[in-house]
Every structure is written in structure tokens, then in C-alpha cells.
Design a protein around this motif. Structure first.
Motif, PDB file in Angstrom:
ATOM      1  N   VAL A  16      25.301  27.787   0.051  1.00 45.72           N
ATOM      2  CA  VAL A  16      25.601  28.813   1.056  1.00 45.72           C
ATOM      3  C   VAL A  16      26.357  29.956   0.393  1.00 45.72           C
ATOM      4  O   VAL A  16      26.730  29.881  -0.775  1.00 45.72           O
ATOM      5  CB  VAL A  16      26.451  28.229   2.216  1.00 45.72           C
ATOM      6  N   SER A  17      26.627  30.995   1.179  1.00 43.13           N
ATOM      7  CA  SER A  17      27.378  32.133   0.654  1.00 43.13           C
ATOM      8  C   SER A  17      28.870  31.832   0.636  1.00 43.13           C
ATOM      9  O   SER A  17      29.360  30.953   1.357  1.00 43.13           O
ATOM     10  CB  SER A  17      27.136  33.375   1.521  1.00 43.13           C
ATOM     11  N   LEU A  18      29.578  32.579  -0.176  1.00 44.79           N
ATOM     12  CA  LEU A  18      31.033  32.478  -0.248  1.00 44.79           C
ATOM     13  C   LEU A  18      31.643  32.797   1.115  1.00 44.79           C
ATOM     14  O   LEU A  18      32.610  32.159   1.546  1.00 44.79           O
ATOM     15  CB  LEU A  18      31.546  33.452  -1.316  1.00 44.79           C
ATOM     16  N   GLN A  19      31.068  33.765   1.818  1.00 47.15           N
ATOM     17  CA  GLN A  19      31.564  34.141   3.143  1.00 47.15           C
ATOM     18  C   GLN A  19      31.446  32.987   4.130  1.00 47.15           C
ATOM     19  O   GLN A  19      32.336  32.776   4.951  1.00 47.15           O
ATOM     20  CB  GLN A  19      30.806  35.367   3.686  1.00 47.15           C
ATOM     21  N   SER A  20      30.374  32.214   4.044  1.00 49.88           N
ATOM     22  CA  SER A  20      30.213  31.057   4.934  1.00 49.88           C
ATOM     23  C   SER A  20      31.321  30.024   4.693  1.00 49.88           C
ATOM     24  O   SER A  20      31.881  29.464   5.642  1.00 49.88           O
ATOM     25  CB  SER A  20      28.849  30.398   4.737  1.00 49.88           C
ATOM     26  N   VAL A  21      31.643  29.785   3.436  1.00 46.88           N
ATOM     27  CA  VAL A  21      32.727  28.856   3.107  1.00 46.88           C
ATOM     28  C   VAL A  21      34.044  29.396   3.665  1.00 46.88           C
ATOM     29  O   VAL A  21      34.812  28.666   4.294  1.00 46.88           O
ATOM     30  CB  VAL A  21      32.839  28.619   1.585  1.00 46.88           C
ATOM     31  N   SER A  22      34.278  30.678   3.478  1.00 46.38           N
ATOM     32  CA  SER A  22      35.481  31.302   3.997  1.00 46.38           C
ATOM     33  C   SER A  22      35.558  31.171   5.514  1.00 46.38           C
ATOM     34  O   SER A  22      36.619  30.863   6.072  1.00 46.38           O
ATOM     35  CB  SER A  22      35.522  32.782   3.598  1.00 46.38           C
ATOM     36  N   ASN A  23      34.431  31.388   6.183  1.00 50.71           N
ATOM     37  CA  ASN A  23      34.408  31.267   7.645  1.00 50.71           C
ATOM     38  C   ASN A  23      34.801  29.858   8.085  1.00 50.71           C
ATOM     39  O   ASN A  23      35.582  29.688   9.021  1.00 50.71           O
ATOM     40  CB  ASN A  23      33.029  31.624   8.190  1.00 50.71           C
ATOM     41  N   VAL A  24      34.272  28.857   7.430  1.00 50.28           N
ATOM     42  CA  VAL A  24      34.585  27.472   7.793  1.00 50.28           C
ATOM     43  C   VAL A  24      36.059  27.169   7.523  1.00 50.28           C
ATOM     44  O   VAL A  24      36.757  26.595   8.362  1.00 50.28           O
ATOM     45  CB  VAL A  24      33.663  26.475   7.054  1.00 50.28           C
ATOM     46  N   LEU A  25      36.546  27.559   6.355  1.00 49.36           N
ATOM     47  CA  LEU A  25      37.935  27.277   5.994  1.00 49.36           C
ATOM     48  C   LEU A  25      38.933  27.971   6.918  1.00 49.36           C
ATOM     49  O   LEU A  25      40.024  27.466   7.148  1.00 49.36           O
ATOM     50  CB  LEU A  25      38.211  27.697   4.544  1.00 49.36           C
ATOM     51  N   ASN A  26      38.537  29.119   7.446  1.00 52.88           N
ATOM     52  CA  ASN A  26      39.441  29.888   8.298  1.00 52.88           C
ATOM     53  C   ASN A  26      39.171  29.710   9.785  1.00 52.88           C
ATOM     54  O   ASN A  26      39.673  30.472  10.608  1.00 52.88           O
ATOM     55  CB  ASN A  26      39.395  31.366   7.907  1.00 52.88           C
ATOM     56  N   GLY A  27      38.359  28.709  10.119  1.00 49.85           N
ATOM     57  CA  GLY A  27      38.150  28.367  11.525  1.00 49.85           C
ATOM     58  C   GLY A  27      37.244  29.305  12.290  1.00 49.85           C
ATOM     59  O   GLY A  27      37.230  29.275  13.519  1.00 49.85           O
ATOM     60  N   ARG A  28      36.482  30.129  11.594  1.00 51.23           N
ATOM     61  CA  ARG A  28      35.556  31.045  12.274  1.00 51.23           C
ATOM     62  C   ARG A  28      34.201  30.339  12.427  1.00 51.23           C
ATOM     63  O   ARG A  28      33.197  30.757  11.854  1.00 51.23           O
ATOM     64  CB  ARG A  28      35.434  32.348  11.478  1.00 51.23           C
ATOM     65  N   THR A  29      34.205  29.283  13.222  1.00 53.06           N
ATOM     66  CA  THR A  29      33.020  28.428  13.329  1.00 53.06           C
ATOM     67  C   THR A  29      31.875  29.081  14.093  1.00 53.06           C
ATOM     68  O   THR A  29      30.731  28.671  13.931  1.00 53.06           O
ATOM     69  CB  THR A  29      33.380  27.087  13.995  1.00 53.06           C
ATOM     70  N   SER A  30      32.162  30.095  14.892  1.00 54.33           N
ATOM     71  CA  SER A  30      31.075  30.771  15.619  1.00 54.33           C
ATOM     72  C   SER A  30      30.200  31.572  14.660  1.00 54.33           C
ATOM     73  O   SER A  30      29.082  31.951  15.002  1.00 54.33           O
ATOM     74  CB  SER A  30      31.637  31.689  16.708  1.00 54.33           C
ATOM     75  N   GLN A  31      30.685  31.799  13.464  1.00 53.80           N
ATOM     76  CA  GLN A  31      29.955  32.576  12.456  1.00 53.80           C
ATOM     77  C   GLN A  31      28.988  31.717  11.634  1.00 53.80           C
ATOM     78  O   GLN A  31      28.190  32.241  10.872  1.00 53.80           O
ATOM     79  CB  GLN A  31      30.948  33.240  11.491  1.00 53.80           C
ATOM     80  N   VAL A  32      29.102  30.375  11.782  1.00 53.60           N
ATOM     81  CA  VAL A  32      28.330  29.459  10.941  1.00 53.60           C
ATOM     82  C   VAL A  32      27.683  28.398  11.823  1.00 53.60           C
ATOM     83  O   VAL A  32      28.322  27.847  12.714  1.00 53.60           O
ATOM     84  CB  VAL A  32      29.272  28.759   9.917  1.00 53.60           C
TER      85      VAL A  32
END
Length: 159
Positions: A16-32
Motif C-alpha cells: 500500500v501507499s505510505l499515506q495509507s499506513v499513516s491513515n491507519v496509524l493516525n486513526g483515519r479509518t474512513s480513508q482506508v
């Protein structure tokens, strides 16, 4: 020697993209999507990834650390029952909220520049402060705290 696992390693492992990992780690689950989120979480576990606390603190402007600062002439200030009670009480509360405790004791005659540097470095999000010394010296330390913008609580001190 094993090098530290990075977010980039997790992204590559999960495909996956680095941004997807960042989204998951930062709780932005609606983005993934859920399937992608699960792949990322599995990669984090497989690679034993641990976020870099210092990098996170720089980005978020928060260290998840509270300081106990004391200006005390005693070399064994932490053995004093008064300080033990304060520090142990702070730790009990902080660990429930995933915060760390930074403890520093300065001698009164050497506290000026050391105290100023500590307060302005912002290695902590707030401080519990116990002062000693002359009233003028204590007022100067309180002024440093106020000017730094760092939230603080004074112990045994009136302002």
C-alpha cells in the motif's frame, strides 16, 4: 544489528501507499478500506513496527510527557517522602493516559540557565513544579514558566 522498521517498510510489506499506513496509524479509518486496514495492521505486527515517538512528537507538537521539575538543594531529593508522593501519584495517573513522566532536579544556585533551557526546550507538554530558594528567585522561575507558554502547576507556591 537490526535496523529500525519504518512506515515505508510497512507500506511495502502491505503493498500500500505510505499515506495509507499513516491513515491507519493516525486513526483515519474512513480513508482506508477494511481489507487494506487489516493488511496494514498485519504488516505492523509481522514487522514489529513501533512508531518513532520523537518524530511523532515533532509532527503533532505533543510529546505525551509531563515533567516534574524541582529546584531543591538536597542531592537525594527523590528519596524525600514528599517528592515520592508527588512523583508516584503523577505516574499512577499518567500511565493510565499513555503519558510519560520526565523528572529533573536542579540545585538552587545552578538553576537559572538550566531551568530556562528546560522550560523553553518543550520536551514536555506540561509541568508540575516545586521551587525553593529566595522569593525573588522563585518569582523569576515562575516568570520563565509563564513566558514559555507551557502549562504548569506549582506545588507549595502562591502566585
Amino acid at each position: 544489528m537490526k535496523l529500525r522498521t519504518t512506515m515505508r517498510d510497512v507500506a511495502k510489506h502491505a503493498g500500500v501507499s505510505l499515506q495509507s499506513v499513516s491513515n491507519v496509524l493516525n486513526g483515519r479509518t474512513s480513508q482506508v478500506g477494511e481489507e487494506t486496514r487489516q493488511r496494514i495492521l498485519k504488516s505492523i505486527e509481522d514487522l514489529d513496527y513501533q512508531p518513532d515517538a520523537q518524530a511523532r512528537a515533532l509532527r503533532s507538537q505533543s510529546s505525551n510527557t509531563v515533567a516534574f521539575l524541582t529546584i531543591d538543594p538536597a542531592s537525594r531529593f527523590l528519596a524525600d517522602p514528599f517528592h515520592v508522593a508527588i512523583v508516584s501519584g503523577m505516574i499512577d495517573v499518567l500511565r493510565r493516559h499513555d503519558y510519560s513522566l520526565f523528572v529533573n532536579g536542579l540545585e538552587p544556585e545552578q538553576a537559572g540557565e538550566g531551568f530556562r533551557r528546560l522550560v523553553h526546550q518543550r520536551r514536555f507538554d506540561g509541568a508540575v513544579v516545586h521551587l525553593s530558594g529566595t522569593p525573588e528567585r522563585r518569582k523569576a522561575h515562575v516568570k520563565e514558566l509563564e513566558e514559555s507558554g507551557c502549562p504548569f502547576v506549582l506545588v507549595e507556591e502562591r502566585v
